[in-house]
Write a protein that holds these residues in place. Structure first.
Motif, PDB file in Angstrom:
ATOM      1  N   MET A   1       8.708 -12.468   0.804  1.00 28.67           N
ATOM      2  CA  MET A   1       9.113 -12.787   0.406  1.00 28.67           C
ATOM      3  C   MET A   1       9.583 -12.429  -0.897  1.00 28.67           C
ATOM      4  N   LEU A   2      10.913 -12.567  -1.007  1.00 31.25           N
ATOM      5  CA  LEU A   2      11.826 -11.809  -2.319  1.00 31.25           C
ATOM      6  C   LEU A   2      10.875 -12.134  -3.294  1.00 31.25           C
ATOM      7  N   PHE A   3      11.860 -11.766  -4.325  1.00 30.82           N
ATOM      8  CA  PHE A   3      10.935 -11.971  -6.003  1.00 30.82           C
ATOM      9  C   PHE A   3      12.048 -13.345  -6.380  1.00 30.82           C
ATOM     10  N   GLY A   4      13.294 -13.035  -5.714  1.00 34.29           N
ATOM     11  CA  GLY A   4      14.584 -14.745  -5.363  1.00 34.29           C
ATOM     12  C   GLY A   4      13.783 -16.038  -5.031  1.00 34.29           C
ATOM     13  N   ASP A   5      13.203 -15.343  -3.285  1.00 36.37           N
ATOM     14  CA  ASP A   5      12.728 -16.700  -3.197  1.00 36.37           C
ATOM     15  C   ASP A   5      11.412 -16.895  -4.222  1.00 36.37           C
ATOM     16  N   ILE A   6      10.425 -16.506  -4.414  1.00 34.68           N
ATOM     17  CA  ILE A   6       9.696 -16.936  -5.319  1.00 34.68           C
ATOM     18  C   ILE A   6      10.109 -17.674  -6.823  1.00 34.68           C
TER      19      ILE A   6
END
Length: 48
Positions: A1-6
């Motif tokens: 997961m990317l930081f944006g998704d988290i």
């Protein structure tokens, strides 16, 4: 997961938590312990 998704998931959870808290406190302040609306009670009954 990317930081944006988290970040997106955390922000949605925080938004839901805060919204639930605001709505719960609104209704908690609107009704008394017996479930009656505070603003609909007769004023003269409270004075007796």
């Amino acid at each position: 997961m990317l930081f944006g998704d988290i970040f997106y998931i955390v922000s949605i959870v925080l938004f839901v938590y805060l919204t639930f808290g605001i709505v719960r406190n609104y209704y908690r302040n609107k009704f008394d312990d017996e479930g009656r609306r505070i603003d609909m009670l007769d004023k003269d009954k409270e004075d007796r």
